[in-house]
Design a protein around this motif. Structure first.
Motif, PDB file in Angstrom:
ATOM      1  N   LEU A 232     -61.625 -13.783   2.000  1.00 29.05           N
ATOM      2  CA  LEU A 232     -60.171 -13.662   2.171  1.00 29.05           C
ATOM      3  C   LEU A 232     -59.430 -14.017   0.879  1.00 29.05           C
ATOM      4  O   LEU A 232     -58.505 -13.321   0.469  1.00 29.05           O
ATOM      5  CB  LEU A 232     -59.685 -14.582   3.298  1.00 29.05           C
ATOM      6  N   ARG A 233     -59.867 -15.109   0.232  1.00 27.68           N
ATOM      7  CA  ARG A 233     -59.205 -15.510  -1.020  1.00 27.68           C
ATOM      8  C   ARG A 233     -59.343 -14.418  -2.075  1.00 27.68           C
ATOM      9  O   ARG A 233     -58.374 -14.072  -2.749  1.00 27.68           O
ATOM     10  CB  ARG A 233     -59.837 -16.793  -1.561  1.00 27.68           C
ATOM     11  N   GLY A 234     -60.568 -13.891  -2.203  1.00 28.09           N
ATOM     12  CA  GLY A 234     -60.803 -12.816  -3.171  1.00 28.09           C
ATOM     13  C   GLY A 234     -59.940 -11.611  -2.851  1.00 28.09           C
ATOM     14  O   GLY A 234     -59.339 -10.993  -3.735  1.00 28.09           O
ATOM     15  N   ALA A 235     -59.841 -11.306  -1.564  1.00 30.05           N
ATOM     16  CA  ALA A 235     -59.079 -10.135  -1.127  1.00 30.05           C
ATOM     17  C   ALA A 235     -57.593 -10.320  -1.412  1.00 30.05           C
ATOM     18  O   ALA A 235     -56.915  -9.381  -1.840  1.00 30.05           O
ATOM     19  CB  ALA A 235     -59.313  -9.903   0.366  1.00 30.05           C
ATOM     20  N   VAL A 236     -57.081 -11.534  -1.204  1.00 31.19           N
ATOM     21  CA  VAL A 236     -55.658 -11.792  -1.473  1.00 31.19           C
ATOM     22  C   VAL A 236     -55.380 -11.597  -2.963  1.00 31.19           C
ATOM     23  O   VAL A 236     -54.368 -11.021  -3.353  1.00 31.19           O
ATOM     24  CB  VAL A 236     -55.257 -13.216  -1.005  1.00 31.19           C
ATOM     25  N   ARG A 237     -56.327 -12.042  -3.809  1.00 26.76           N
ATOM     26  CA  ARG A 237     -56.158 -11.869  -5.262  1.00 26.76           C
ATOM     27  C   ARG A 237     -56.105 -10.390  -5.653  1.00 26.76           C
ATOM     28  O   ARG A 237     -55.420 -10.013  -6.597  1.00 26.76           O
ATOM     29  CB  ARG A 237     -57.305 -12.556  -6.020  1.00 26.76           C
ATOM     30  N   GLN A 238     -56.824  -9.553  -4.907  1.00 29.76           N
ATOM     31  CA  GLN A 238     -56.812  -8.110  -5.205  1.00 29.76           C
ATOM     32  C   GLN A 238     -55.424  -7.521  -4.984  1.00 29.76           C
ATOM     33  O   GLN A 238     -55.078  -6.485  -5.533  1.00 29.76           O
ATOM     34  CB  GLN A 238     -57.797  -7.366  -4.292  1.00 29.76           C
ATOM     35  N   GLY A 239     -54.658  -8.156  -4.100  1.00 32.37           N
ATOM     36  CA  GLY A 239     -53.252  -7.792  -3.934  1.00 32.37           C
ATOM     37  C   GLY A 239     -52.970  -6.686  -2.937  1.00 32.37           C
ATOM     38  O   GLY A 239     -51.812  -6.393  -2.645  1.00 32.37           O
ATOM     39  N   GLY A 240     -54.012  -6.047  -2.406  1.00 32.48           N
ATOM     40  CA  GLY A 240     -53.769  -4.922  -1.499  1.00 32.48           C
ATOM     41  C   GLY A 240     -53.971  -5.310  -0.047  1.00 32.48           C
ATOM     42  O   GLY A 240     -53.967  -6.492   0.308  1.00 32.48           O
TER      43      GLY A 240
END
Ligand SMILES: [Zn+2]
Length: 485
Positions: A232-240
């Motif tokens: 989830l953290r990685g995904a939030v950083r991706q911004g999409g």
């Protein structure tokens, strides 16, 4: 005591077991075959027993692969009682109505295509059943089974116990004809994050045991949580957008509860969460009704009037029009939608809109059959066909395997540990998985056998010399079928 299986024998889905004790005939589960066209074709095969002569049906839980042929049974003339627990009855209504809708939608789709190709309407197979068939089946439900309480069913003593798999799930101790039999139904993962563990079973002469993951050890719950948090953290950083395809019952509630905990603890940013599955939203209501089956943390939240399945940023999306509108929402957001294997449902249009963007993340928390759309995405396909269109897979794909609702090998052995030295009859598994479990059973002094497809077996008899039914040849590779997660 004789068993004849018309589903979940040498395969995972389609659970349907006819138990004969003297003159009495009881059907345990009445599930749909799922997974691929060959398996699904079996749903249309005539049932080789007199449906009207059945004394009773008992349902272990409400997953489609355990209840999905019930309306068909009623269409074929069954009018007797269908025993189950109260939550199973409530969830079965949601599951069967959804199934009828999918059948009818599928039929209409096939009909339109056939007409364009000049094929006569009569050649298009009709839906297996429709909504009115479901209502006729629901009218037969007798939701009076309670964990630990013995009920007389067709002259047999039946005691359901908590199976810890999904809400309402039971395994059954059945006593009759001088034999004590346990029908396991589906057994839960003891680290599921939502359900209490299964109750240790009493001693039995025979156990008909599910073996979905008899060859596997699940990752510990803490590791799964950390993996999900990091994704989830990685995904939030991706911004999409963050797409989480999920099954409506149990998995969605587990994921919502986990997201809420992570956000409340400040471990994951509070971004919007869209629950885009009306079926999951309906099923979630039943968790409020029957919270006493859930782990203490969730139960006490429910008792305190809190909603453990509602992250502060949750939006429930009621209509398809609103579902479409999420695609115009800017910035990161979590979208939970069905179905889990991405083979249908609202997840598909989200995939079409977002899968090709490098900023998108897809977090798979469900089993993906290799032949399904989800299976192709998680195994690294660079293009997939979604809603008739070729879509590039540019999203970051995370696969989290530890959310399973099924017992793993350790769980199955723990289950058998209190059952004495029963003869173990394996069902609800891929043949290669079941075969690999036979020596594990033998090492514990237990005789194990694979239950044959459609052939009657004497549950108190000697079984087969090598545990395999006559004529059994293991398939060269996994068929990829799977049931109910
Ligand atoms: Zn199940």
């Amino acid at each position: 005591m004789q068993l004849q299986s018309f589903g979940a024998a040498l395969t995972v889905t389609g659970s349907m077991h006819l138990l004969t004790v003297g003159e009495r005939r009881v059907l345990i589960d009445c599930g749909l075959f799922q997974g691929n066209d060959d398996l699904e074709a079996r749903n249309r095969e005539p049932l080789p027993f007199d449906v009207a002569a059945l004394d009773a049906v008992i349902l272990t839980h409400a997953h489609l692969d355990h209840v999905g042929r019930l309306p068909l049974l009623v269409k074929l003339g069954y009018r007797g009682p269908v025993h189950c627990t109260e939550p199973t009855a409530a969830l079965a209504e949601t599951v069967l109505l959804d199934s009828a809708r999918l059948q009818v939608d599928g039929y209409r789709h096939d009909l339109r295509r056939a007409r364009r190709q000049g094929i006569p309407d009569e050649q298009v197979p009709p839906p297996l059943y429709e909504e009115e068939d479901v209502h006729r089946a629901l009218a037969l439900l007798r939701p009076a089974l309670r964990f630990g309480e013995t009920t007389r069913v067709a002259g047999l003593r039946v005691t359901p116990h908590r199976a810890g798999h999904i809400l309402g799930s039971a395994y059954l101790l059945i006593e009759g004809g001088g034999t004590r039999l346990i029908m396991s139904g589906d057994l839960g993962n003891r680290e599921s994050g939502l359900q209490l563990d299964f109750t240790p079973p009493p001693p039995a002469d025979a156990v008909v045991l599910e073996s979905t993951y008899a060859n596997r050890t699940h990752r510990p719950w803490a590791a799964t949580l950390a993996e999900f948090r990091d994704a989830l953290r990685g995904a939030v950083r991706q911004g999409g957008k963050i797409l989480i395809p999920s099954f409506a019952i149990e998995r969605t509630q587990t994921i919502l509860h986990t997201i809420k905990n992570l956000m409340d603890a400040g471990e994951v940013p509070r971004i919007p969460v869209f629950l885009d599955s009306p079926m999951a939203a309906r099923a979630t209501h039943e968790y409020f009704e029957f919270g006493d089956e859930l782990i203490p943390e969730v139960r006490s939240a429910l008792q305190a009037g809190e909603d453990p399945f509602r992250p502060g940023t949750l939006h429930v999306v009621p209509t398809s029009a609103e579902s479409q509108r999420i695609n115009r929402y800017d910035g990161p957001a979590i979208i939970l939608a069905g179905n889990g294997m991405m083979t249908g449902g609202r997840i598909q249009h989200h995939l079409k809109h977002h899968l090709w963007k490098p900023s998108t993340s897809l977090i798979s928390v469900s089993y993906q059959s290799p032949s399904s759309l989800g299976g192709r995405i998680v195994t690294g396909a660079d293009h997939v066909r979604v809603m008739g269109e070729e879509i590039a897979v540019r999203a970051h794909v995370y696969t989290i395997g530890g959310f399973s609702a099924h017992a793993d090998q350790d769980d199955l052995l723990a289950f058998l540990a209190t059952a004495g030295t029963p003869h173990v009859w394996l069902v609800h598994g891929e043949p290669d998985v079941m075969e690999s479990f036979l020596p594990v059973l033998a090492a514990r002094g237990l005789k194990g056998d694979l239950v044959p497809d459609r052939q009657p077996v004497d549950l108190t008899g000697p079984g087969y010399p090598d545990g395999r039914p006559p004529g059994f040849t293991p398939p060269p590779s996994r068929s990829g079928s799977h049931g109910g997660e």
